[in-house]
Write a protein that holds these residues in place. Structure first.
Motif, short mmCIF file in Angstrom:
data_model
loop_
_atom_site.label_atom_id
_atom_site.label_comp_id
_atom_site.label_asym_id
_atom_site.label_seq_id
_atom_site.Cartn_x
_atom_site.Cartn_y
_atom_site.Cartn_z
N HIS A 152 0.85 -1.19 0.00
CA HIS A 152 0.00 0.00 0.00
C HIS A 152 0.89 1.25 0.00
N SER A 153 0.27 2.37 -0.17
CA SER A 153 0.96 3.66 -0.04
C SER A 153 -0.03 4.66 0.54
N HIS A 154 0.51 5.74 1.07
CA HIS A 154 -0.32 6.80 1.65
C HIS A 154 0.50 8.08 1.65
N PRO A 155 -0.16 9.23 1.74
CA PRO A 155 0.58 10.50 1.69
C PRO A 155 1.36 10.82 2.96
N HIS A 156 1.18 10.05 4.01
CA HIS A 156 1.84 10.30 5.29
C HIS A 156 3.29 9.82 5.27
N VAL A 157 4.17 10.55 5.90
CA VAL A 157 5.52 10.07 6.17
C VAL A 157 5.40 9.10 7.34
N GLN A 158 6.11 7.98 7.27
CA GLN A 158 6.00 6.95 8.30
C GLN A 158 7.39 6.55 8.78
N THR A 159 7.51 6.33 10.09
CA THR A 159 8.68 5.67 10.63
C THR A 159 8.21 4.38 11.27
N THR A 160 9.05 3.36 11.20
CA THR A 160 8.74 2.07 11.81
C THR A 160 9.92 1.63 12.64
N TYR A 161 9.65 1.23 13.89
CA TYR A 161 10.67 0.72 14.81
C TYR A 161 10.29 -0.71 15.17
N VAL A 162 11.24 -1.64 15.06
CA VAL A 162 10.99 -3.04 15.40
C VAL A 162 11.29 -3.24 16.89
N ASP A 163 10.26 -3.55 17.66
CA ASP A 163 10.41 -3.81 19.09
C ASP A 163 10.80 -5.27 19.33
N LYS A 164 10.09 -6.18 18.69
CA LYS A 164 10.34 -7.62 18.82
C LYS A 164 10.09 -8.26 17.48
N GLY A 165 10.72 -9.43 17.25
CA GLY A 165 10.47 -10.21 16.04
C GLY A 165 11.44 -9.88 14.93
N GLN A 166 11.11 -10.36 13.74
CA GLN A 166 11.91 -10.09 12.54
C GLN A 166 10.95 -9.90 11.37
#
Length: 114
Positions: free
Chosen positions: A44-58
């Motif tokens: 998907h895509s969206h007009p928002h800037v996004q940051t993603t941080y991995v807390d747990k998992g892979q």
């Protein structure tokens, strides 16, 4: 800023994935996602800037055609309108921020827009 974590339930966000809104205002939103192994964030895509941080998992992320593996402690920035997706390789959770707020998430969670 509104903190919605205590009143806003988890909801399905994709195959093997759920989300809840942690806090938000018009300019910024933080959302927690939890994934089962094999869970997906569909392309998907969206007009928002996004940051993603991995807390747990892979997770295997594909952003604008480039694929990378993210582990706990890794973070990535997803530019506005970039197509992106993920596959959960090991069960875990992500913390995502969106600027500005995802009003579509607010509506889906039954929250009022201010």
């Amino acid at each position: 800023m509104s903190n919605t974590s205590e009143t806003d339930p988890w909801m399905v966000s994709g195959p093997g994935a759920q989300r809840r809104i942690l806090c938000q205002d018009k300019a910024l939103m933080m959302v927690e996602f939890k994934f089962e192994e094999g869970g997906e964030g569909l392309p998907h895509s969206h007009p928002h800037v996004q940051t993603t941080y991995v807390d747990k998992g892979q997770f295997e992320f594909t952003i604008a055609g480039k694929t990378q593996i993210l582990n706990p402690g890794d973070a990535v920035l997803i530019p506005s309108n970039a197509e992106h997706s993920c596959v959960c390789l090991k069960a875990g959770n992500l913390f995502d921020s969106f600027a500005p707020r995802r009003d579509d998430f607010m509506i889906a969670h039954g929250l009022e827009l201010d």
